[in-house]
Design a protein around this motif. Structure first.
Motif, PDB file in Angstrom:
ATOM      1  N   VAL A  64      82.131  70.951   6.232  1.00 57.91           N
ATOM      2  CA  VAL A  64      83.126  70.902   4.098  1.00 57.91           C
ATOM      3  C   VAL A  64      84.299  71.878   4.408  1.00 57.91           C
ATOM      4  O   VAL A  64      85.472  71.680   4.796  1.00 57.91           O
ATOM      5  CB  VAL A  64      81.922  71.885   3.776  1.00 57.91           C
ATOM      6  CG1 VAL A  64      83.373  71.803   1.951  1.00 57.91           C
ATOM      7  CG2 VAL A  64      80.736  70.743   3.100  1.00 57.91           C
ATOM      8  N   THR A  65      84.033  72.243   5.396  1.00 55.79           N
ATOM      9  CA  THR A  65      85.194  73.240   5.622  1.00 55.79           C
ATOM     10  C   THR A  65      85.547  74.960   5.980  1.00 55.79           C
ATOM     11  O   THR A  65      84.329  74.925   6.316  1.00 55.79           O
ATOM     12  CB  THR A  65      86.187  73.340   3.834  1.00 55.79           C
ATOM     13  OG1 THR A  65      87.744  73.936   4.126  1.00 55.79           O
ATOM     14  CG2 THR A  65      85.331  75.490   3.202  1.00 55.79           C
ATOM     15  N   THR A  66      86.297  75.053   6.516  1.00 51.58           N
ATOM     16  CA  THR A  66      86.792  76.572   7.028  1.00 51.58           C
ATOM     17  C   THR A  66      86.951  77.522   6.391  1.00 51.58           C
ATOM     18  O   THR A  66      88.431  77.456   6.331  1.00 51.58           O
ATOM     19  CB  THR A  66      87.072  76.688   8.873  1.00 51.58           C
ATOM     20  OG1 THR A  66      88.573  76.160   8.980  1.00 51.58           O
ATOM     21  CG2 THR A  66      86.674  75.405   9.850  1.00 51.58           C
ATOM     22  N   ALA A  67      87.238  78.483   6.953  1.00 52.56           N
ATOM     23  CA  ALA A  67      87.814  79.919   6.315  1.00 52.56           C
ATOM     24  C   ALA A  67      87.645  81.280   7.132  1.00 52.56           C
ATOM     25  O   ALA A  67      87.298  81.266   7.854  1.00 52.56           O
ATOM     26  CB  ALA A  67      86.945  80.191   5.345  1.00 52.56           C
ATOM     27  N   ARG A  68      88.800  81.777   7.447  1.00 49.27           N
ATOM     28  CA  ARG A  68      89.525  83.188   8.171  1.00 49.27           C
ATOM     29  C   ARG A  68      89.067  84.094   7.228  1.00 49.27           C
ATOM     30  O   ARG A  68      89.838  83.890   6.215  1.00 49.27           O
ATOM     31  CB  ARG A  68      91.139  83.131   8.885  1.00 49.27           C
ATOM     32  CG  ARG A  68      90.739  84.260   9.907  1.00 49.27           C
ATOM     33  CD  ARG A  68      91.738  83.311  10.134  1.00 49.27           C
ATOM     34  NE  ARG A  68      91.653  84.656  12.196  1.00 49.27           N
ATOM     35  CZ  ARG A  68      92.401  84.819  12.267  1.00 49.27           C
ATOM     36  NH1 ARG A  68      93.931  83.755  12.724  1.00 49.27           N
ATOM     37  NH2 ARG A  68      92.837  85.590  13.643  1.00 49.27           N
ATOM     38  N   GLY A  69      88.238  85.006   7.780  1.00 50.60           N
ATOM     39  CA  GLY A  69      88.225  86.149   6.864  1.00 50.60           C
ATOM     40  C   GLY A  69      87.002  86.403   6.638  1.00 50.60           C
ATOM     41  O   GLY A  69      86.496  85.469   6.308  1.00 50.60           O
ATOM     42  N   LYS A  70      86.369  87.769   6.259  1.00 49.66           N
ATOM     43  CA  LYS A  70      85.002  87.780   5.947  1.00 49.66           C
ATOM     44  C   LYS A  70      84.436  87.663   4.466  1.00 49.66           C
ATOM     45  O   LYS A  70      83.862  87.165   4.460  1.00 49.66           O
ATOM     46  CB  LYS A  70      85.018  89.301   6.537  1.00 49.66           C
ATOM     47  CG  LYS A  70      85.260  89.918   7.317  1.00 49.66           C
ATOM     48  CD  LYS A  70      84.700  91.779   7.431  1.00 49.66           C
ATOM     49  CE  LYS A  70      85.331  91.924   8.722  1.00 49.66           C
ATOM     50  NZ  LYS A  70      84.418  92.952   8.761  1.00 49.66           N
ATOM     51  N   LEU A  71      85.623  87.328   3.235  1.00 49.19           N
ATOM     52  CA  LEU A  71      85.093  86.594   2.303  1.00 49.19           C
ATOM     53  C   LEU A  71      85.416  85.385   1.771  1.00 49.19           C
ATOM     54  O   LEU A  71      85.589  85.217   0.516  1.00 49.19           O
ATOM     55  CB  LEU A  71      85.734  87.784   1.481  1.00 49.19           C
ATOM     56  CG  LEU A  71      85.027  89.112   1.496  1.00 49.19           C
ATOM     57  CD1 LEU A  71      85.471  90.332   0.214  1.00 49.19           C
ATOM     58  CD2 LEU A  71      83.558  89.345   1.134  1.00 49.19           C
ATOM     59  N   ALA A  72      86.359  85.092   2.494  1.00 50.40           N
ATOM     60  CA  ALA A  72      87.290  83.560   1.941  1.00 50.40           C
ATOM     61  C   ALA A  72      86.275  82.509   1.587  1.00 50.40           C
ATOM     62  O   ALA A  72      86.752  81.693   0.727  1.00 50.40           O
ATOM     63  CB  ALA A  72      88.643  83.275   2.803  1.00 50.40           C
ATOM     64  N   ILE A  73      85.517  82.605   3.265  1.00 46.99           N
ATOM     65  CA  ILE A  73      84.273  81.341   3.118  1.00 46.99           C
ATOM     66  C   ILE A  73      83.302  81.679   1.441  1.00 46.99           C
ATOM     67  O   ILE A  73      82.575  80.405   1.459  1.00 46.99           O
ATOM     68  CB  ILE A  73      83.494  81.220   4.495  1.00 46.99           C
ATOM     69  CG1 ILE A  73      82.364  80.453   3.887  1.00 46.99           C
ATOM     70  CG2 ILE A  73      82.471  82.467   4.018  1.00 46.99           C
ATOM     71  CD1 ILE A  73      83.450  78.999   4.824  1.00 46.99           C
ATOM     72  N   TYR A  74      83.200  82.518   1.115  1.00 48.82           N
ATOM     73  CA  TYR A  74      81.986  82.821   0.059  1.00 48.82           C
ATOM     74  C   TYR A  74      82.507  82.241  -1.265  1.00 48.82           C
ATOM     75  O   TYR A  74      81.919  81.888  -2.320  1.00 48.82           O
ATOM     76  CB  TYR A  74      81.734  84.387  -0.519  1.00 48.82           C
ATOM     77  CG  TYR A  74      81.143  84.559   1.175  1.00 48.82           C
ATOM     78  CD1 TYR A  74      79.768  84.275   1.695  1.00 48.82           C
ATOM     79  CD2 TYR A  74      82.400  85.315   1.594  1.00 48.82           C
ATOM     80  CE1 TYR A  74      78.952  84.326   2.760  1.00 48.82           C
ATOM     81  CE2 TYR A  74      80.946  85.967   3.519  1.00 48.82           C
ATOM     82  CZ  TYR A  74      79.926  85.802   3.693  1.00 48.82           C
ATOM     83  OH  TYR A  74      79.001  85.689   4.870  1.00 48.82           O
ATOM     84  N   ALA A  75      83.738  82.424  -1.699  1.00 48.04           N
ATOM     85  CA  ALA A  75      84.855  81.237  -2.596  1.00 48.04           C
ATOM     86  C   ALA A  75      84.808  80.460  -2.482  1.00 48.04           C
ATOM     87  O   ALA A  75      84.512  79.795  -3.797  1.00 48.04           O
ATOM     88  CB  ALA A  75      86.634  81.662  -2.858  1.00 48.04           C
ATOM     89  N   LYS A  76      85.301  79.711  -1.347  1.00 52.09           N
ATOM     90  CA  LYS A  76      84.973  78.319  -0.852  1.00 52.09           C
ATOM     91  C   LYS A  76      83.741  78.554  -1.118  1.00 52.09           C
ATOM     92  O   LYS A  76      83.923  76.574  -1.788  1.00 52.09           O
ATOM     93  CB  LYS A  76      85.518  77.540   0.024  1.00 52.09           C
ATOM     94  CG  LYS A  76      87.038  78.316   0.086  1.00 52.09           C
ATOM     95  CD  LYS A  76      87.637  78.097   1.951  1.00 52.09           C
ATOM     96  CE  LYS A  76      89.207  77.727   1.868  1.00 52.09           C
ATOM     97  NZ  LYS A  76      89.644  77.350   3.204  1.00 52.09           N
ATOM     98  N   THR A  77      82.790  78.118  -0.839  1.00 48.29           N
ATOM     99  CA  THR A  77      81.111  78.275  -1.136  1.00 48.29           C
ATOM    100  C   THR A  77      80.984  77.389  -2.452  1.00 48.29           C
ATOM    101  O   THR A  77      80.482  76.854  -2.980  1.00 48.29           O
ATOM    102  CB  THR A  77      80.018  79.367  -0.277  1.00 48.29           C
ATOM    103  OG1 THR A  77      80.742  79.249   0.877  1.00 48.29           O
ATOM    104  CG2 THR A  77      78.982  78.661  -0.475  1.00 48.29           C
ATOM    105  N   ALA A  78      81.895  78.825  -3.541  1.00 54.26           N
ATOM    106  CA  ALA A  78      81.427  78.861  -4.257  1.00 54.26           C
ATOM    107  C   ALA A  78      81.491  77.401  -5.400  1.00 54.26           C
ATOM    108  O   ALA A  78      81.355  76.406  -6.448  1.00 54.26           O
ATOM    109  CB  ALA A  78      81.295  80.353  -5.451  1.00 54.26           C
TER     110      ALA A  78
END
Length: 105
Positions: A27-41
């Motif tokens: 679906v997507t990628t994110a760099r950094g420890k917390l960014a992917i969780y915001a994208k998940t929501a």
């Protein structure tokens, strides 16, 4: 294998989604420890989540499961969210530190 190894070194997190056929697509990628969780929501909302039941399973990553739970509760305070550890086969697919999320729409 090479992509997976370089992703870990660069700190890139991946968000995938399961299809009805049982395949997993990016679906997507994110760099950094917390960014992917915001994208998940955000992706949950894009997939028609509106505050119902959520099950977050974690493979030795309860801290991030709680973080995702709090992000969801910010937008949907009455959401019914459960957190539990992954079992055998789910642990294999999630890998150490991964989360598997199921939700009703």
């Amino acid at each position: 294998r090479l992509k997976g190894g370089s992703s870990k070194i660069l700190g890139i997190k991946v968000l995938g989604i399961a299809s009805p056929e049982g395949t997993i697509s990016l679906v997507t990628t994110a760099r950094g420890k917390l960014a992917i969780y915001a994208k998940t929501a955000e992706e949950m909302i894009a997939q028609a989540y509106n505050g119902g039941k959520v099950i977050i399973t974690n493979c030795f990553n309860e801290e991030k499961a709680l973080h995702l739970k709090n992000l969801i509760l910010e937008k949907f305070p009455d959401a019914d969210i459960s957190i539990m550890p992954t079992g055998g086969l789910c642990s294999y697919y999630a890998e150490r530190g991964g989360l598997l999320i199921g939700f009703e729409v």
